[in-house]
Design a protein around this motif. Structure first.
Motif, short mmCIF file in Angstrom:
data_model
loop_
_atom_site.label_atom_id
_atom_site.label_comp_id
_atom_site.label_asym_id
_atom_site.label_seq_id
_atom_site.Cartn_x
_atom_site.Cartn_y
_atom_site.Cartn_z
N GLU A 1 1.81 2.05 -3.43
CA GLU A 1 0.69 2.54 -4.30
C GLU A 1 0.41 4.00 -3.81
O GLU A 1 0.24 4.75 -4.75
CB GLU A 1 -0.32 1.42 -3.77
N LYS A 2 0.54 4.44 -2.67
CA LYS A 2 0.09 5.55 -2.22
C LYS A 2 1.30 6.68 -2.58
O LYS A 2 0.74 7.60 -3.12
CB LYS A 2 -0.03 5.90 -0.48
N SER B 1 -11.67 5.86 -2.38
CA SER B 1 -11.19 5.41 -0.98
C SER B 1 -12.17 4.76 -0.18
O SER B 1 -11.87 3.84 0.73
CB SER B 1 -10.86 6.92 -0.32
N LEU C 1 -1.66 0.45 6.23
CA LEU C 1 -0.79 1.25 5.98
C LEU C 1 -0.22 1.72 7.06
O LEU C 1 1.18 2.19 6.96
CB LEU C 1 -1.44 2.50 5.35
N GLU D 1 -7.97 -0.60 5.39
CA GLU D 1 -6.32 0.05 4.58
C GLU D 1 -5.78 1.02 5.70
O GLU D 1 -4.40 0.83 5.58
CB GLU D 1 -7.21 0.91 3.51
N LYS D 2 -6.18 1.95 6.30
CA LYS D 2 -5.67 2.75 6.81
C LYS D 2 -4.47 1.98 8.18
O LYS D 2 -3.39 2.44 8.32
CB LYS D 2 -6.24 3.99 7.76
N LEU E 1 0.81 -1.09 -0.13
CA LEU E 1 0.18 -0.01 0.02
C LEU E 1 0.82 1.44 0.02
O LEU E 1 0.44 2.30 -0.66
CB LEU E 1 -1.07 0.10 1.11
N TYR F 1 -3.93 11.32 -5.85
CA TYR F 1 -5.19 11.27 -5.21
C TYR F 1 -6.39 10.95 -6.20
O TYR F 1 -6.71 11.56 -7.07
CB TYR F 1 -5.55 12.61 -4.67
#
Length: 206
Positions: free
Chosen positions: A13-14, A25, A151, A147-148, A10, A19
């Protein structure tokens, strides 16, 4: 950034994608991360959860499973990190845990290399690979997490990289280490009432 800190990668990816808006999201807010455990330790966790159900039938949710337990332990670990544990101390813990739970063996190879147009010589090469006994069985669990949260773990491992002295740790391994530390403690000291009640309290406020 090219190094991946989990199978989902991730952080890469980020860092590489622009954005893409709230709509994406929202639908990508939950991910599955695959964690590999020695089969005995997986079964030991199942027994621990069954003991909780037997001892506290009215308080224990029947839907609570080993994936929920692992997720809970991982969240507790992140809470400790947020309280200000030094990166150096976490790195020492992870290096020791990798040696304990993910031992590697050194393989030496001799490679015949050309050093000039007319000259060749042997060069010793060293490689490390994970030491797994062929007869040992493993369980593979898909742990569902925000996801956060995944991450956050990848960013932690990125921050720890300078202190790991070349030791490579993935998020999947980190989560496995956290669970294995817990279940090995249960194995060594038994299903204490204090541990069971601590888990129950966390379930009740989940």
């Amino acid at each position: 950034m090219n190094k991946s800190f989990s199978g989902l990668s991730l952080l890469n990816e980020k860092m590489s994608n622009s954005y893409k808006g709230l709509f994406q999201s929202f639908f990508s807010s939950k991910k599955y991360i695959n964690v590999k455990l020695p089969y005995y330790d997986y079964l030991r966790g199942q027994v621990f959860i069954q003991d909780l159900r037997d001892n506290y039938p009215e308080e224990m949710s029947y839907s609570f499973d080993i994936g929920d337990l692992i997720h809970m332990l991982y969240m507790d670990f992140l809470q400790q990190i947020k309280r200000g544990v030094k990166n150096e101390d976490v790195a020492v813990y992870l290096k020791q845990s990798m040696e304990k739970y993910f031992p590697t063996k050194l393989i030496e190879q001799r490679v015949f290399k050309q050093v000039s147009h007319y000259s060749f010589q042997y060069e010793d090469m060293e490689e490390f690979e994970e030491n797994e006994e062929d007869e040992e069985k493993f369980a593979y669990l898909d742990i569902r997490a925000a996801e956060k949260i995944i991450l956050r773990g990848e960013i932690l491992l990125y921050d720890l990289s300078p202190f790991l002295n070349g030791t490579s740790v993935t998020l999947e391994q980190l989560i496995a280490i956290i669970y294995l530390d817990f279940i090995k403690n249960v194995q060594a000291h038994g299903n204490s009432i204090a541990v069971q009640q601590t888990i129950l309290k966390k379930i009740s406020i989940k």
